[in-house]
Design a protein around this motif. Structure first.
Motif, PDB file in Angstrom:
ATOM      1  N   ALA A   1      40.440  46.289  51.452  1.00 34.74           N
ATOM      2  CA  ALA A   1      40.880  44.884  51.640  1.00 34.74           C
ATOM      3  C   ALA A   1      42.042  44.656  52.447  1.00 34.74           C
ATOM      4  CB  ALA A   1      41.380  44.439  50.106  1.00 34.74           C
TER       5      ALA A   1
ATOM      6  N   PHE B   1      29.414  35.732  44.243  1.00 42.34           N
ATOM      7  CA  PHE B   1      30.621  36.245  44.958  1.00 42.34           C
ATOM      8  C   PHE B   1      29.982  37.320  45.967  1.00 42.34           C
ATOM      9  CE2 PHE B   1      32.758  34.810  41.530  1.00 42.34           C
ATOM     10  CZ  PHE B   1      34.037  34.054  41.858  1.00 42.34           C
TER      11      PHE B   1
ATOM     12  N   GLU C   1      29.855  37.946  49.232  1.00 38.92           N
ATOM     13  CA  GLU C   1      30.804  38.778  50.186  1.00 38.92           C
ATOM     14  C   GLU C   1      32.036  39.505  49.603  1.00 38.92           C
ATOM     15  OE1 GLU C   1      29.941  38.823  53.209  1.00 38.92           O
ATOM     16  OE2 GLU C   1      28.078  37.661  52.685  1.00 38.92           O
ATOM     17  N   GLU C   2      32.196  39.618  48.314  1.00 40.10           N
ATOM     18  CA  GLU C   2      33.221  40.068  47.806  1.00 40.10           C
ATOM     19  C   GLU C   2      32.839  41.540  47.173  1.00 40.10           C
ATOM     20  OE1 GLU C   2      34.214  36.210  48.646  1.00 40.10           O
ATOM     21  OE2 GLU C   2      32.473  36.911  47.173  1.00 40.10           O
TER      22      GLU C   2
ATOM     23  N   ILE D   1      37.208  41.082  40.469  1.00 38.81           N
ATOM     24  CA  ILE D   1      36.419  40.506  41.936  1.00 38.81           C
ATOM     25  C   ILE D   1      37.467  40.664  42.826  1.00 38.81           C
ATOM     26  CG2 ILE D   1      35.386  38.758  42.861  1.00 38.81           C
ATOM     27  CD1 ILE D   1      34.569  37.684  40.313  1.00 38.81           C
ATOM     28  N   LEU D   2      37.364  41.311  44.044  1.00 40.54           N
ATOM     29  CA  LEU D   2      38.378  41.509  45.074  1.00 40.54           C
ATOM     30  C   LEU D   2      37.857  40.826  46.221  1.00 40.54           C
ATOM     31  CD1 LEU D   2      40.880  42.761  46.571  1.00 40.54           C
ATOM     32  CD2 LEU D   2      39.416  44.847  47.110  1.00 40.54           C
ATOM     33  N   ALA D   3      38.832  39.776  46.568  1.00 42.03           N
ATOM     34  CA  ALA D   3      38.166  38.818  47.525  1.00 42.03           C
ATOM     35  C   ALA D   3      39.213  38.449  48.707  1.00 42.03           C
ATOM     36  CB  ALA D   3      37.996  37.458  46.926  1.00 42.03           C
ATOM     37  N   ASN D   4      38.981  38.082  49.974  1.00 43.12           N
ATOM     38  CA  ASN D   4      39.680  37.845  50.983  1.00 43.12           C
ATOM     39  C   ASN D   4      39.694  36.136  51.202  1.00 43.12           C
ATOM     40  OD1 ASN D   4      40.752  40.273  51.739  1.00 43.12           O
ATOM     41  ND2 ASN D   4      38.869  40.808  52.919  1.00 43.12           N
TER      42      ASN D   4
ATOM     43  N   LEU E   1      39.886  33.241  49.838  1.00 42.73           N
ATOM     44  CA  LEU E   1      39.416  32.293  48.911  1.00 42.73           C
ATOM     45  C   LEU E   1      40.341  31.364  48.382  1.00 42.73           C
ATOM     46  CD1 LEU E   1      36.870  33.978  46.663  1.00 42.73           C
ATOM     47  CD2 LEU E   1      36.144  32.510  48.753  1.00 42.73           C
TER      48      LEU E   1
END
Length: 702
Positions: free
Chosen positions: A31, A72, A74-75, A87-90, A92
């Motif tokens: 990430a 989700f 793309e996560e 959930i690990l996201a960029n 959002l």
């Protein structure tokens, strides 16, 4: 092998090691940028496993994992524990997160087999001051845990306020032992007031932490923390010890002594032999068991029912009262009433917060009190703040009240003992059982004098009558209505239906006509007194529905000739000796200013059903049935306080006058109204008679 160690075998998602590897940059997809951590926790999953087994539970988790991946895509997603996901996201934003989580909550219903599993979500958005990626996961979990006990909140963002709250939680953990040692914990007492008398009849003991560094620490903070670290039993026993000490001081002082209710956590029952510890406190100060009441929050009763049931039975067998706190606060309230033996139900204060703004609230409160009374459980309402709330709760039979209307929680040092603990303000404890017996009477029930037998019974003779092709048939009758039919000589409901379906007897024709009057009446109601099988029967009818070829009516019928419990029964027996058959309406006035309708056979209402106040009843009647130009004269005529003087002046046995009818369909038809006084059983009473003037013969008035 490294990849296998990072994968959750059940769902195919990453596990905790896998997600942390990404956060720490051990793989190419680490990430970067503006990191968002979403921590998910499935509520009530343990119950789901118990009902559907581990196979069913695994099926749900795989289904939920698929829904998360779909929302989700793309996560990076991980299952970190049995029912928890990360959930690990960029990049959002909050709206995107909220929208997707709302859709996830809805999608999860496709897999929960009807056992609604709520999903709580905590979100942490990177700020740049994190020294360790694990801190971000911890903060997302903290945000999630913060709403675990909040029934109506599912999404929570970590912010500065939560950060300070978390620091305070840590302060509580670090300083708890010293707070005990230095006696920073204090007991604050909140009054419990007997609604019937307005006197203080008890107190609730509330814990407060007066810290020399931070000041007052809210129990909302330290109680939750102490439960989490399994130290809550130490606090509760400390509070109980202080309560027993204060009770001993009350007993020795000669002032009024009232029982105190103390709160126990579910964990108290698990972490120690709580009853044995409480008994030690009582023995140490020689406190009678009747002066200490045990409160258990409703939320504590939602798990471990069998174990807690046994513990509660032990307390009650030892003489303690058990109170259920926060009833109706969002848990399985009715199931708890079925499972546990409870002495007092404390109605959650949230109900009274909407007392003035939500018309459903008073109805719900009344139903709770009514239900509790039928179960033999006493009631106390929390959060009483206004006189209007007090009067309402008193009227519906809620026995005890608590709230700021009677004062805020106060430490014992702030009491003015000579006033606050005097018998002018406080109840004599020896009378508590006396008032408790009074409190068993259900003011809302229609059988208030009946002993509690857990038998469902309505003494109002109620039936559903169906009219089809002018033939009336009873399709439902309660037990009281069957008793009413028996009083008329019918052996069964089927016999009554058979007779009503085959005969053209005048009383049956008249009853059918009354049903039809209710159907066309503006308020869909009709009233009639009909002589049936030699008995005078009062019918009150409400039209319910018309399906085209059949109509349904709710009917309440009373055999007033023999109805011993009717308020008007004695009046009816006296008045019938003075009634002529030609009058279509007879009302019974009393010198105390009340009125009862005792005979009605016209398209009019029994206004005494709305009010028994004679003056108000006359006003209502004139508005509904008297020509506008005649109303004032009519009201003066029915001033009962002047009737005897008017009779004395006219040297007559009665007063009589004529007024035009405003009843629809009468077209101003003239009616004669007569008031006839007589003396009975030490009081003056007045019979009011009405008939149409054009039906009067000259010798009728002789």
């Amino acid at each position: 092998m490294e990849k296998y160690d990072n994968i959750d075998e059940l769902t195919g998602l990453y596990n905790l090691n896998g997600i942390l590897s990404h956060l720490q940059g051990h793989e190419t997809r680490a990430a970067e940028g503006s990191i968002v951590i979403i921590y998910l926790n499935v509520m009530n999953f343990k119950s789901f496993n118990q009902r559907y087994g581990f196979v069913g539970g695994n099926e749900f988790l795989r289904g939920l994992a698929g829904e998360i991946k779909g929302l989700f895509p793309e996560e990076l997603i991980a299952r970190t524990a049995g029912d928890q996901f990360i959930i690990l996201a960029n990049s959002l934003d909050e709206k995107e997160i909220t929208d997707r989580l709302t859709m996830l909550s809805e999608a999860s219903a496709r897999h929960d087999k009807g056992l609604r599993l709520h999903i709580k979500a905590g979100i942490y958005q990177q700020t740049g001051d994190e020294t360790d990626p694990v801190i971000m996961v911890d903060r997302a979990k903290i945000a999630c845990d913060d709403i675990i006990r909040v029934y109506d909140k599912s999404i929570n963002f970590y912010d500065e306020a939560l950060s300070k709250k978390n620091e305070l939680r840590q302060y509580v953990i670090d300083n708890f032992e010293s707070a005990f040692k230095n006696r920073y914990f204090k007991v604050y007492y909140q009054k419990e007031v007997r609604a019937l008398t307005g006197k203080v009849c008890g107190y609730e003991a509330l814990a407060r932490w007066q810290d020399p560094v931070i000041g007052i620490i809210s129990p909302l903070v330290f109680i939750e923390v102490l439960e989490d670290v399994h130290l809550i039993h130490k606090l509760d026993l400390c509070i109980i010890d202080m309560v027993c000490k204060d009770l001993r001081d009350d007993i020795n002082s000669g002032y009024a002594v009232e029982p105190v209710s103390v709160n126990l956590s579910q964990l108290d029952f698990e972490l120690c032999d709580i009853m044995a510890e409480i008994d030690k406190c009582r023995d140490r100060y020689d406190i009678p068991v009747e002066l200490l009441h045990i409160e258990v929050t409703e939320s504590a009763l939602t798990t471990g029912a069998d174990f807690l049931d046994q513990q509660i039975k032990k307390f009650r067998q030892a003489g303690y009262e058990i109170w259920m706190d926060d009833f109706g606060s969002g848990y399985s309230s009715l199931n708890n009433l079925k499972t546990f033996d409870i002495d007092v139900l404390k109605i959650d204060m949230d109900f009274l917060r909407t007392f003035d703004t939500n018309k459903k609230t008073p109805v719900i409160l009344a139903m709770i009190v009514n239900m509790a009374k039928e179960l033999g459980i006493h009631t106390l309402a929390e959060g009483v703040e206004t006189k209007e709330q007090y009067e309402f709760l008193r009227r519906i039979g809620c026995e005890k009240l608590q709230g700021y209307l009677f004062g805020k929680p106060t430490p014992v040092d702030d009491f003015n003992r000579a006033v606050d603990c005097s018998f002018d303000v406080c109840e004599d404890f020896s009378l508590a059982s006396y008032y408790d017996r009074i409190g068993e009477v259900n003011f809302l029930g229609n059988t208030p004098l009946r002993d509690k037998s857990f038998e469902i019974f309505n003494n109002l003779p109620l039936a559903i009558i169906e009219l089809q092709d002018d033939i009336a048939q009873c399709i439902y009758a309660n037990r009281a209505y069957l008793d009413y039919l028996s009083s008329l000589g019918f052996a069964s409901l089927s016999e009554a239906n058979s007779i009503y379906g085959t005969t053209n007897h005048p009383d049956i024709v008249e009853f059918t006509a009354c049903l039809k009057r209710a159907q066309v009446s503006p308020d869909h109601r009709a009233y009639a007194d009909i002589v049936t099988n030699g008995n005078t029967v009062n019918h009150k009818i409400r039209f319910l529905f018309d399906s085209g070829n059949r109509q349904a009516f709710a009917v309440v019928s009373r055999n007033t000739s023999i109805h011993e419990e009717s308020d008007t029964a004695e009046s009816l027996r006296v008045a019938m000796a003075h009634v002529f058959n030609q009058y279509f309406r007879v009302d019974f006035f009393d010198e105390d200013g009340t009125v009862d309708n005792i005979f009605l056979n016209a398209d009019q209402k029994s206004v005494s059903d709305y009010t028994r106040d004679a003056k108000e009843a006359v006003r209502l009647y004139s508005e509904m049935y008297i020509y506008p130009e005649d109303k004032e004269r009519f009201k003066k005529f029915y001033d009962i306080t002047t009737v005897r003087d008017r009779i004395e002046n006219t040297k007559s046995a009665y007063v009589v006058d004529y007024y035009r009818s405003a009843t629809p369909g009468d077209n101003g038809r003239m009616q004669m109204y007569m008031i006839l006084p007589f003396y009975y059983n030490g009081k003056w009473k007045f019979i009011s008679l009405c008939r149409y003037a054009d039906e009067i013969r000259d010798d009728d008035l002789k």
